[in-house]
Design a protein around this motif. Structure first.
Motif, PDB file in Angstrom:
ATOM      1  N   LEU A   1       0.728  -1.073  -0.068  1.00  0.00           N
ATOM      2  CA  LEU A   1      -0.155   0.013  -0.073  1.00  0.00           C
ATOM      3  C   LEU A   1       1.052   1.266   0.000  1.00  0.00           C
ATOM      4  O   LEU A   1       1.964   1.233   0.453  1.00  0.00           O
ATOM      5  N   ASP A   2       0.324   2.315  -0.662  1.00  0.00           N
ATOM      6  CA  ASP A   2       1.202   3.545  -0.645  1.00  0.00           C
ATOM      7  C   ASP A   2       0.695   4.187   0.685  1.00  0.00           C
ATOM      8  O   ASP A   2      -0.234   4.948   0.546  1.00  0.00           O
ATOM      9  N   VAL A   3       1.509   4.253   1.745  1.00  0.00           N
ATOM     10  CA  VAL A   3       0.928   4.800   3.220  1.00  0.00           C
ATOM     11  C   VAL A   3       1.700   6.055   3.464  1.00  0.00           C
ATOM     12  O   VAL A   3       3.024   6.084   3.239  1.00  0.00           O
ATOM     13  N   THR A   4       1.217   6.794   3.969  1.00  0.00           N
ATOM     14  CA  THR A   4       1.553   8.141   4.464  1.00  0.00           C
ATOM     15  C   THR A   4       1.222   8.346   5.847  1.00  0.00           C
ATOM     16  O   THR A   4       0.082   8.247   6.379  1.00  0.00           O
ATOM     17  N   GLY A   5       2.306   8.318   6.800  1.00  0.00           N
ATOM     18  CA  GLY A   5       2.020   8.261   8.267  1.00  0.00           C
ATOM     19  C   GLY A   5       2.236   9.739   8.669  1.00  0.00           C
ATOM     20  O   GLY A   5       3.059  10.446   8.482  1.00  0.00           O
ATOM     21  N   VAL A   6       1.095  10.006   9.735  1.00  0.00           N
ATOM     22  CA  VAL A   6       1.302  11.404  10.121  1.00  0.00           C
ATOM     23  C   VAL A   6       1.415  11.124  11.752  1.00  0.00           C
ATOM     24  O   VAL A   6       0.570  10.640  12.534  1.00  0.00           O
ATOM     25  N   GLU A   7       2.361  12.011  12.301  1.00  0.00           N
ATOM     26  CA  GLU A   7       2.444  12.136  13.756  1.00  0.00           C
ATOM     27  C   GLU A   7       3.171  13.169  14.157  1.00  0.00           C
ATOM     28  O   GLU A   7       3.553  14.257  13.398  1.00  0.00           O
ATOM     29  N   ALA A   8       2.570  13.640  15.442  1.00  0.00           N
ATOM     30  CA  ALA A   8       2.749  15.009  15.823  1.00  0.00           C
ATOM     31  C   ALA A   8       3.924  15.224  16.439  1.00  0.00           C
ATOM     32  O   ALA A   8       4.730  16.638  16.591  1.00  0.00           O
ATOM     33  N   ASP A   9       4.604  14.235  17.260  1.00  0.00           N
ATOM     34  CA  ASP A   9       5.709  14.330  17.897  1.00  0.00           C
ATOM     35  C   ASP A   9       7.248  14.224  16.916  1.00  0.00           C
ATOM     36  O   ASP A   9       7.101  13.291  16.568  1.00  0.00           O
ATOM     37  N   PRO A  10       7.816  15.336  17.148  1.00  0.00           N
ATOM     38  CA  PRO A  10       9.029  15.250  16.246  1.00  0.00           C
ATOM     39  C   PRO A  10      10.011  14.059  16.346  1.00  0.00           C
ATOM     40  O   PRO A  10      10.583  13.315  15.601  1.00  0.00           O
ATOM     41  N   LEU A  11      10.294  13.592  17.757  1.00  0.00           N
ATOM     42  CA  LEU A  11      11.185  12.440  18.051  1.00  0.00           C
ATOM     43  C   LEU A  11      10.437  11.179  17.321  1.00  0.00           C
ATOM     44  O   LEU A  11      11.233  10.300  16.965  1.00  0.00           O
TER      45      LEU A  11
END
Length: 392
Positions: A123-133
């Motif tokens: 799958l062509d997946v894009t992960g989104v996360e708020a924490d920079p680390l």
């Protein structure tokens, strides 16, 4: 671990240190290992490497030894990450509906538990996360495992989802005080979850979510792995298994066996037969105990108790079977006499629907001898009783 430590560990020298710490962890005494590593490396970097080695050792059971030995973790990220087997099953279901190459937004992706298996499924997946680390850790994990995926730092709520075929979301269900069980305390909030479920989406929720909180047309699935309930997920839109016909599903891993409310004609209360069945936790959470009764051709021992009884043994992955040998009153003196007369020295006490502490009851009946038995302390047609059972 902070971003500077992560960057250093990702450097050639840091990678060699981390590889040494990972290989030696568990084989050498941890204090001695730290002392040895500090001879050639700064103490703060050794501390970061040992933390990663410790987390990798713990993660081996969740992600598999091969992946865990190459991944990086944060403590919170490890605790909240989806287990590999569960994530793999979810990715397969998504791929089965949308096909390889579909664009998936993995919101609140954490350290990449789901994202890794979504990418592996093509799958062509894009992960989104708020924490920079956490974003940096996830990018490092994608690279270390040789996968192709995009990981961006940002607010999951603000993401433009118009270019994606579907969304996966794992709202935060922990605070500094521990786990969160109230859906209204999720982050992003429940209102955002409902917005996602108005389209094609899969949202992880706590296994204890009340059935009444599941929106109409959405399928709720409870998943157990080797008998332990791991999670619940809400499937909507094109992912729902027929939102009008199937509302609840229990799935058992690693077998993949699945049971739904479409398989459940209901069941009556009856007297205990020759066998007792203890349904898997996912079956109980999904409210499908009566479906198990139908599978084994039996009924319930009580309308409010999650035990099934039948006159025959029918092997099923959805419940553990016991052969019933006796039925006793819930009376300590009578139970003590039974234990003595049958020479029971190894006693397992299971209870459901009765206010009793198994360890106290075990001590009170004073088991001694060579025989073994299981006491199932429960309600039978509304009254407390003890069923003497042998695991099949």
């Amino acid at each position: 671990m902070d971003l500077d430590s992560l960057r250093t560990l990702a450097s050639p020298a840091g990678s060699a240190l981390l590889a040494d710490a990972t290989a030696a962890y568990g084989r050498e005494d941890e204090f001695a290992l730290g002392t040895r590593l500090r001879r050639d490396h700064p103490p703060e970097l050794v501390a970061a490497a040992l933390t990663q080695a410790r987390l990798r050792a713990r993660a081996s059971e969740k992600f598999g030894p091969a992946d865990a030995a190459r991944m990086l973790f944060t403590v919170d990220g490890y605790e909240q990450a989806t287990r590999a087997g569960v994530a793999r099953r979810r990715a397969a279901r998504i791929t089965g509906v949308l096909g390889p190459g579909a664009r998936i937004a993995d919101l609140c992706c954490g350290i990449g538990g789901d994202l890794i298996e979504l990418a592996r499924a093509g799958l062509d997946v894009t992960g989104v996360e708020a924490d920079p680390l956490t974003v940096a850790v996830t990018r490092a994990n994608v690279a270390a495992l040789g996968l192709t995926a995009t990981v961006v730092e940002g607010d999951a709520v603000a993401l433009d989802r118009s270019g994606f075929d579907a969304v996966v979301c794992d709202p935060a269900r922990r605070t500094v005080r521990g786990r969160v069980f109230d859906p209204d305390a999720y982050r992003p909030p429940w209102s955002f979850v409902l917005e996602l479920l108005a389209s094609t989406a899969c949202v992880k929720v706590a296994p204890g979510i009340p059935h009444a909180r599941v929106p109409a047309g959405v399928e709720a699935e409870w998943v157990s792995e080797r008998g332990e309930v791991k999670e619940a997920a809400l499937w909507s839109g094109g992912f729902a298994g027929d939102g009008e016909r199937i509302r609840r599903r229990a799935t058992l891993l690693p077998s993949g066996a699945t049971l739904t409310d479409a398989d459940d004609p209901g069941a009556d209360v009856r007297e205990p037969g020759d066998y007792l069945y203890e349904p898997d936790g996912a079956v109980i959470r999904a409210g499908l105990v009566t479906a198990v009764a139908d599978v084994v051709g039996g009924g319930l021992i009580d309308s409010t108790i999650a035990y099934v009884t039948a006159d025959q043994h029918v092997p099923t992955p959805f419940a553990r079977a016991y052969r019933l040998t006796d039925r006793l009153p819930y009376d300590v003196k009578a139970l003590r006499r039974y234990v003595r007369e049958h020479g029971i020295g190894t006693l397992t006490v299971k209870k459901r629907g009765v206010d009793v502490l198994p360890e106290r009851l075990r001590a009170a009946v004073r088991p001694r001898g060579r025989a073994a038995a299981t006491f199932v302390v429960t309600r039978v047609a509304g009254r407390a009783a003890v069923l003497v059972a042998e695991p099949v």
